[in-house]
Design an enzyme around this catalytic site. Sequence first.
Site, PDB file in Angstrom:
ATOM      1  N   GLN A 101      58.569 -39.191  38.250  1.00 45.83           N
ATOM      2  CA  GLN A 101      58.800 -40.560  38.730  1.00 45.83           C
ATOM      3  C   GLN A 101      57.502 -41.128  39.279  1.00 45.83           C
ATOM      4  O   GLN A 101      56.935 -40.600  40.233  1.00 45.83           O
ATOM      5  CB  GLN A 101      59.887 -40.583  39.812  1.00 45.83           C
ATOM      6  CG  GLN A 101      60.256 -41.990  40.245  1.00 45.83           C
ATOM      7  CD  GLN A 101      61.411 -42.029  41.246  1.00 45.83           C
ATOM      8  OE1 GLN A 101      61.790 -41.007  41.812  1.00 45.83           O
ATOM      9  NE2 GLN A 101      61.948 -43.211  41.473  1.00 45.83           N
ATOM     10  N   HIS A 137      65.166 -46.430  38.669  1.00 48.64           N
ATOM     11  CA  HIS A 137      65.226 -47.146  37.393  1.00 48.64           C
ATOM     12  C   HIS A 137      65.661 -46.197  36.295  1.00 48.64           C
ATOM     13  O   HIS A 137      65.337 -45.014  36.303  1.00 48.64           O
ATOM     14  CB  HIS A 137      63.869 -47.766  37.036  1.00 48.64           C
ATOM     15  CG  HIS A 137      62.718 -46.800  37.065  1.00 48.64           C
ATOM     16  ND1 HIS A 137      62.129 -46.385  38.239  1.00 48.64           N
ATOM     17  CD2 HIS A 137      62.068 -46.161  36.066  1.00 48.64           C
ATOM     18  CE1 HIS A 137      61.154 -45.540  37.962  1.00 48.64           C
ATOM     19  NE2 HIS A 137      61.089 -45.368  36.656  1.00 48.64           N
ATOM     20  N   PHE A 138      66.408 -46.743  35.351  1.00 47.10           N
ATOM     21  CA  PHE A 138      66.785 -46.007  34.154  1.00 47.10           C
ATOM     22  C   PHE A 138      65.976 -46.569  32.996  1.00 47.10           C
ATOM     23  O   PHE A 138      65.844 -47.788  32.856  1.00 47.10           O
ATOM     24  CB  PHE A 138      68.283 -46.148  33.857  1.00 47.10           C
ATOM     25  CG  PHE A 138      69.127 -45.245  34.709  1.00 47.10           C
ATOM     26  CD1 PHE A 138      69.434 -45.586  36.021  1.00 47.10           C
ATOM     27  CD2 PHE A 138      69.601 -44.040  34.210  1.00 47.10           C
ATOM     28  CE1 PHE A 138      70.207 -44.743  36.811  1.00 47.10           C
ATOM     29  CE2 PHE A 138      70.365 -43.196  35.000  1.00 47.10           C
ATOM     30  CZ  PHE A 138      70.670 -43.543  36.302  1.00 47.10           C
ATOM     31  N   HIS A 139      65.446 -45.663  32.208  1.00 45.58           N
ATOM     32  CA  HIS A 139      64.731 -46.042  30.990  1.00 45.58           C
ATOM     33  C   HIS A 139      65.742 -46.053  29.839  1.00 45.58           C
ATOM     34  O   HIS A 139      66.559 -45.135  29.727  1.00 45.58           O
ATOM     35  CB  HIS A 139      63.680 -44.996  30.623  1.00 45.58           C
ATOM     36  CG  HIS A 139      62.568 -44.812  31.611  1.00 45.58           C
ATOM     37  ND1 HIS A 139      61.297 -45.255  31.385  1.00 45.58           N
ATOM     38  CD2 HIS A 139      62.538 -44.205  32.819  1.00 45.58           C
ATOM     39  CE1 HIS A 139      60.521 -44.925  32.412  1.00 45.58           C
ATOM     40  NE2 HIS A 139      61.249 -44.278  33.301  1.00 45.58           N
ATOM     41  N   ASP A 192      59.524 -52.403  29.659  1.00 44.15           N
ATOM     42  CA  ASP A 192      58.466 -51.543  30.193  1.00 44.15           C
ATOM     43  C   ASP A 192      57.134 -51.984  29.594  1.00 44.15           C
ATOM     44  O   ASP A 192      57.046 -52.161  28.371  1.00 44.15           O
ATOM     45  CB  ASP A 192      58.794 -50.076  29.833  1.00 44.15           C
ATOM     46  CG  ASP A 192      57.928 -49.084  30.581  1.00 44.15           C
ATOM     47  OD1 ASP A 192      56.689 -49.215  30.538  1.00 44.15           O
ATOM     48  OD2 ASP A 192      58.487 -48.179  31.225  1.00 44.15           O
ATOM     49  N   ILE A 193      56.131 -52.173  30.447  1.00 47.71           N
ATOM     50  CA  ILE A 193      54.844 -52.670  29.914  1.00 47.71           C
ATOM     51  C   ILE A 193      54.070 -51.604  29.139  1.00 47.71           C
ATOM     52  O   ILE A 193      53.136 -51.927  28.418  1.00 47.71           O
ATOM     53  CB  ILE A 193      53.871 -53.243  30.988  1.00 47.71           C
ATOM     54  CG1 ILE A 193      53.900 -52.422  32.259  1.00 47.71           C
ATOM     55  CG2 ILE A 193      54.099 -54.719  31.235  1.00 47.71           C
ATOM     56  CD1 ILE A 193      52.731 -52.735  33.191  1.00 47.71           C
ATOM     57  N   ASN A 242      63.884 -40.582  35.903  1.00 47.27           N
ATOM     58  CA  ASN A 242      63.065 -39.588  36.594  1.00 47.27           C
ATOM     59  C   ASN A 242      63.304 -39.726  38.098  1.00 47.27           C
ATOM     60  O   ASN A 242      63.200 -40.830  38.633  1.00 47.27           O
ATOM     61  CB  ASN A 242      61.589 -39.813  36.271  1.00 47.27           C
ATOM     62  CG  ASN A 242      61.298 -39.694  34.777  1.00 47.27           C
ATOM     63  OD1 ASN A 242      61.878 -38.851  34.099  1.00 47.27           O
ATOM     64  ND2 ASN A 242      60.422 -40.538  34.264  1.00 47.27           N
TER      65      ASN A 242
HETATM   66  P1  AMP Z   1      58.675 -43.556  35.876  1.00 41.85           P
HETATM   67  O1  AMP Z   1      57.588 -42.625  35.433  1.00 41.85           O
HETATM   68  O2  AMP Z   1      60.035 -43.070  35.480  1.00 41.85           O
HETATM   69  O3  AMP Z   1      58.570 -43.901  37.337  1.00 41.85           O
HETATM   70  O4  AMP Z   1      58.462 -44.873  35.033  1.00 41.85           O
HETATM   71  C1  AMP Z   1      57.862 -46.021  35.521  1.00 41.85           C
HETATM   72  C2  AMP Z   1      57.709 -46.965  34.362  1.00 41.85           C
HETATM   73  O5  AMP Z   1      57.431 -48.237  34.870  1.00 41.85           O
HETATM   74  C3  AMP Z   1      56.551 -46.587  33.417  1.00 41.85           C
HETATM   75  O6  AMP Z   1      57.061 -46.343  32.116  1.00 41.85           O
HETATM   76  C4  AMP Z   1      55.651 -47.820  33.466  1.00 41.85           C
HETATM   77  O7  AMP Z   1      55.098 -48.150  32.214  1.00 41.85           O
HETATM   78  C5  AMP Z   1      56.584 -48.907  33.964  1.00 41.85           C
HETATM   79  N1  AMP Z   1      55.950 -49.988  34.692  1.00 41.85           N
HETATM   80  C6  AMP Z   1      55.074 -49.882  35.725  1.00 41.85           C
HETATM   81  N2  AMP Z   1      54.728 -51.100  36.164  1.00 41.85           N
HETATM   82  C7  AMP Z   1      55.397 -51.991  35.403  1.00 41.85           C
HETATM   83  C8  AMP Z   1      55.458 -53.420  35.351  1.00 41.85           C
HETATM   84  N3  AMP Z   1      54.744 -54.175  36.194  1.00 41.85           N
HETATM   85  N4  AMP Z   1      56.250 -53.997  34.438  1.00 41.85           N
HETATM   86  C9  AMP Z   1      56.980 -53.249  33.583  1.00 41.85           C
HETATM   87  N5  AMP Z   1      56.966 -51.898  33.569  1.00 41.85           N
HETATM   88  C10 AMP Z   1      56.182 -51.282  34.459  1.00 41.85           C
END
Ligand code: AMP
Length: 147
Positions: A104, A110-112, A41-42, A97
């Site tokens: 979300q 996606h799973f964190h 995650d960035i 989420n």
């Molecule tokens: P969510 O809030 O569960 O949809 O989480 C989305 C996640 O994606 C967030 O934690 C962001 O930091 C991550 N994210 C968004 N764009 C990128 C990317 N290009 N590369 C890696 N992580 C990303």
Amino acid sequence: MSIYLKKSGEYMETCIFCKIVKGEIPSSKVYEDANFLAFLDIRPLNKGHTLVIPKKHYETVLDIPDEDIKEMSHLIKKISQALSLAIAPDGFNIFCNNNQAAGQEVPHLHFHIAPRFMNDGHTFKWSHGRYKEGEIELIQEKISKFL
Ligand code: AMP
């Protein structure tokens, strides 16, 4: 023109995670196979925070086929083990989420997996609600009927 087709299971032109799958934007991949991808995650909760995604575009856990989510859950465990060995956190959170109301931001399932450390300053606290007299039984029955 964009071809954002909800829940198609196919490549989504406007989806940032589909773009990562296609290699159109860079990502720090830690794992890849024919059906799944895991990358950092960035904007990590803590360093090593990893996202696990299906390559096909599904929006939430309700959209992915049972067989695929089964495979995905094995992978989530495997990556959690690798992350635990590599980062040696005190613990980790696995969360997903589903839909905007649940936080979300990226509408591609996606799973964190987020490493956690004692006193790292993050909390997963919410204000706990209460059931009125008899309400918990009603809700229990309501959900059970669909199972
Ligand atoms: P969510 O809030 O569960 O949809 O989480 C989305 C996640 O994606 C967030 O934690 C962001 O930091 C991550 N994210 C968004 N764009 C990128 C990317 N290009 N590369 C890696 N992580 C990303």
